[in-house]
Design a protein around this motif. Structure first.
Motif, short mmCIF file in Angstrom:
data_model
loop_
_atom_site.label_atom_id
_atom_site.label_comp_id
_atom_site.label_asym_id
_atom_site.label_seq_id
_atom_site.Cartn_x
_atom_site.Cartn_y
_atom_site.Cartn_z
N GLU A 205 0.83 -1.21 0.00
CA GLU A 205 0.00 0.00 0.00
C GLU A 205 0.86 1.26 0.00
O GLU A 205 0.58 2.22 -0.72
N VAL A 206 1.92 1.27 0.79
CA VAL A 206 2.81 2.43 0.81
C VAL A 206 3.46 2.61 -0.56
O VAL A 206 3.57 3.73 -1.08
N GLY A 207 3.87 1.50 -1.18
CA GLY A 207 4.41 1.60 -2.53
C GLY A 207 3.43 2.21 -3.50
O GLY A 207 3.78 3.05 -4.34
N ARG A 208 2.15 1.81 -3.40
CA ARG A 208 1.12 2.37 -4.28
C ARG A 208 0.99 3.87 -4.06
O ARG A 208 0.88 4.64 -5.02
N ARG A 209 1.02 4.30 -2.80
CA ARG A 209 0.89 5.73 -2.51
C ARG A 209 2.07 6.54 -3.02
O ARG A 209 1.95 7.73 -3.28
N LEU A 210 3.20 5.87 -3.17
CA LEU A 210 4.39 6.55 -3.71
C LEU A 210 4.48 6.44 -5.22
O LEU A 210 5.43 6.93 -5.82
N GLY A 211 3.48 5.76 -5.83
CA GLY A 211 3.48 5.57 -7.27
C GLY A 211 4.31 4.39 -7.72
O GLY A 211 4.62 4.26 -8.91
N ALA A 212 4.67 3.51 -6.78
CA ALA A 212 5.53 2.37 -7.09
C ALA A 212 4.99 1.13 -6.38
O ALA A 212 5.59 0.63 -5.42
N PRO A 213 3.83 0.60 -6.82
CA PRO A 213 3.23 -0.54 -6.12
C PRO A 213 4.06 -1.81 -6.24
O PRO A 213 4.69 -2.06 -7.28
N VAL A 214 4.08 -2.59 -5.17
CA VAL A 214 4.73 -3.90 -5.15
C VAL A 214 3.75 -4.90 -4.56
O VAL A 214 2.86 -4.54 -3.78
N GLU A 215 3.93 -6.17 -4.93
CA GLU A 215 2.99 -7.20 -4.50
C GLU A 215 3.42 -7.78 -3.15
O GLU A 215 4.18 -8.75 -3.07
N VAL A 216 2.95 -7.13 -2.09
CA VAL A 216 3.19 -7.60 -0.72
C VAL A 216 1.83 -7.85 -0.09
O VAL A 216 1.00 -6.94 -0.02
N LEU A 217 1.61 -9.08 0.37
CA LEU A 217 0.31 -9.50 0.88
C LEU A 217 0.43 -9.94 2.34
O LEU A 217 1.48 -10.43 2.76
N PRO A 218 -0.64 -9.80 3.14
CA PRO A 218 -0.58 -10.29 4.52
C PRO A 218 -0.77 -11.80 4.59
O PRO A 218 -1.61 -12.37 3.91
N ARG A 219 0.02 -12.44 5.43
CA ARG A 219 -0.11 -13.88 5.69
C ARG A 219 -0.17 -14.05 7.21
O ARG A 219 0.82 -13.84 7.91
N ARG A 220 -1.35 -14.43 7.71
CA ARG A 220 -1.57 -14.44 9.16
C ARG A 220 -0.87 -15.62 9.83
O ARG A 220 -0.82 -16.72 9.30
N GLY A 221 -0.37 -15.35 11.04
CA GLY A 221 0.24 -16.41 11.84
C GLY A 221 -0.10 -16.26 13.30
O GLY A 221 -0.30 -15.15 13.80
#
Length: 387
Positions: A205-221
């Motif tokens: 999400e921070v990458g998207r806000r900076l104009g540089a999205p990356v695929e980082v997803l939450p994985r619960r533990g």
């Protein structure tokens, strides 16, 4: 001119980036919407592991990081980090599993990892179940207290001139396509020559806000915490199938047994993985499964009480490699996120490599690209389109 660097995220990775950048003389500001280590950092076990990584970029990063944790311990004091070089013991439950573990350990040994094959695992851990056929001891595995470690790194950065700024980054400022700063929800603008995205699970999400999205997803533990006990578990002990769980890309629930002690006497029991978005709800079925697996490994746990259960989100990338390096789409944006469950262990090397990039030189004579996959290959698909 002194390079102005804004680090987004005050977790362990952001603190490590600030620590190394400030040591290099940069003008560093760390911005986060919460306290130090309040996100994923506070939900981890503090693992500093080489034992669970196949030879390749992540293992190389872990080996560098293990050395840098020792250096940080000498500079800051090991008690400030609760740095414990306790070693890891990986145990197999079947002869077939032991053979597969031996092959895995041989590949690691060829890559420079210290491994010691163990026939009688109860010589190292007397309270293990008596029917385990063997395992592998990894003397380089260690543990830190993650929030203490993040706070210590950030305090050291502040002593070198870094600043803290409370706020949520909502966008980037650009000029000529290059990042020149960030905007916060309160309307503050923090000028920067470079912005480091160290936002952990929120790195996408921070990458998207900076104009540089990356695929980082939450994985619960989930992690279980027992009542305080006398010393019963000497190492980080886990079953051989933990490695497969770390490497899996399945979205469904996976559990594998991990048991280790803390300085306070409690035992930490994990580990579970599932992709359920940012769902924070308790799941008793997961807790029950983890407890049952731990009791099979250490039968004495059947008579031990659980004190609490906590859960959090690992920053998961589909290829299981962190995103570290400059973004080709927005010059000045540098990513340092997506470490999944290895962020505590990999933080110092991540900070060192990010700093080396900002300085425009290799880290101690080593090519930073040798430690991670080149970022453009991960961000861009055919024709340069974002994947």
């Amino acid at each position: 001119m002194t390079l102005k660097v804004v680090v987004v995220g005050a977790g362990i990775v952001g603190a490590a980036c600030a620590f190394h950048a400030a040591a290099a003389g940069m003008d560093v500001t760390v911005v986060d919407r919460g306290p130090v280590g309040a996100g994923t950092t506070s939900r981890g076990e503090g693992n500093v592991l080489v034992s669970d990584k196949e030879p390749g970029p992540e293992l190389a990063l872990a080996q560098l990081s293990r050395t840098l944790w020792e250096e940080a311990g000498r500079e800051l004091g090991p008690d400030r980090l609760e740095l414990e070089p306790k070693g890891g013991l990986v145990v197999a439950s079947t002869a077939e599993g032991l053979a597969a573990l031996g092959e895995f350990a041989a590949r690691q040994e060829a890559a420079g990892v210290r491994v010691e094959r163990v026939d009688r695992v109860r010589d190292l851990e007397p309270h293990l179940a008596p029917d385990l056929p063997g395992g592998v001891h990894y003397p380089q595995d260690a543990q830190v207290q993650p929030v203490l470690a993040a706070a210590a790194l950030l305090r050291a950065a502040v002593r070198r001139g870094a600043r803290r700024h409370a706020g949520e980054v909502v966008g980037g400022e650009t000029a000529g396509g290059r990042i020149t700063g960030v905007r916060t929800a309160a309307g503050d603008v923090l000028p920067a020559d470079a912005v480091v995205n160290a936002a952990g699970t929120w790195g996408g999400e921070v990458g998207r806000r900076l104009g540089a999205p990356v695929e980082v997803l939450p994985r619960r533990g989930f992690v279980l915490v027992t009542e305080p006990l006398p010393p019963m578990v000497r190492h980080k002990v886990y079953s051989a199938d933990y490695v497969a769980g770390v490497a899996s890309s399945d979205a469904g629930l996976e559990t594998s047994c991990v048991v280790e002690g803390t300085r306070g006497g409690t035992l930490l029991i994990g580990a579970s993985r599932e992709r359920v978005g940012f769902d924070t709800r308790m799941n008793i079925a997961v807790v029950t499964r983890l407890a049952a697996q731990a009791c099979r490994l250490f039968p004495f746990l059947r008579a031990v009480h659980l004190m609490r259960v906590y859960r959090g989100f690992r920053p998961y990338c589909p290829d299981h490699l962190p995103v570290i390096g400059p973004d080709p789409r927005v010059p000045g944006v540098v990513h340092a996120c997506g470490h999944e469950g290895a962020g505590i262990g990999l933080a110092p090397a991540t900070g060192a490599l990010v700093t080396a990039h900002l300085l425009g030189r290799p880290w101690r004579g080593a090519d930073p690209a040798a430690h991670t996959r080149l970022l453009p290959d991960r961000l861009l698909g055919p024709g340069g389109a974002h994947r």
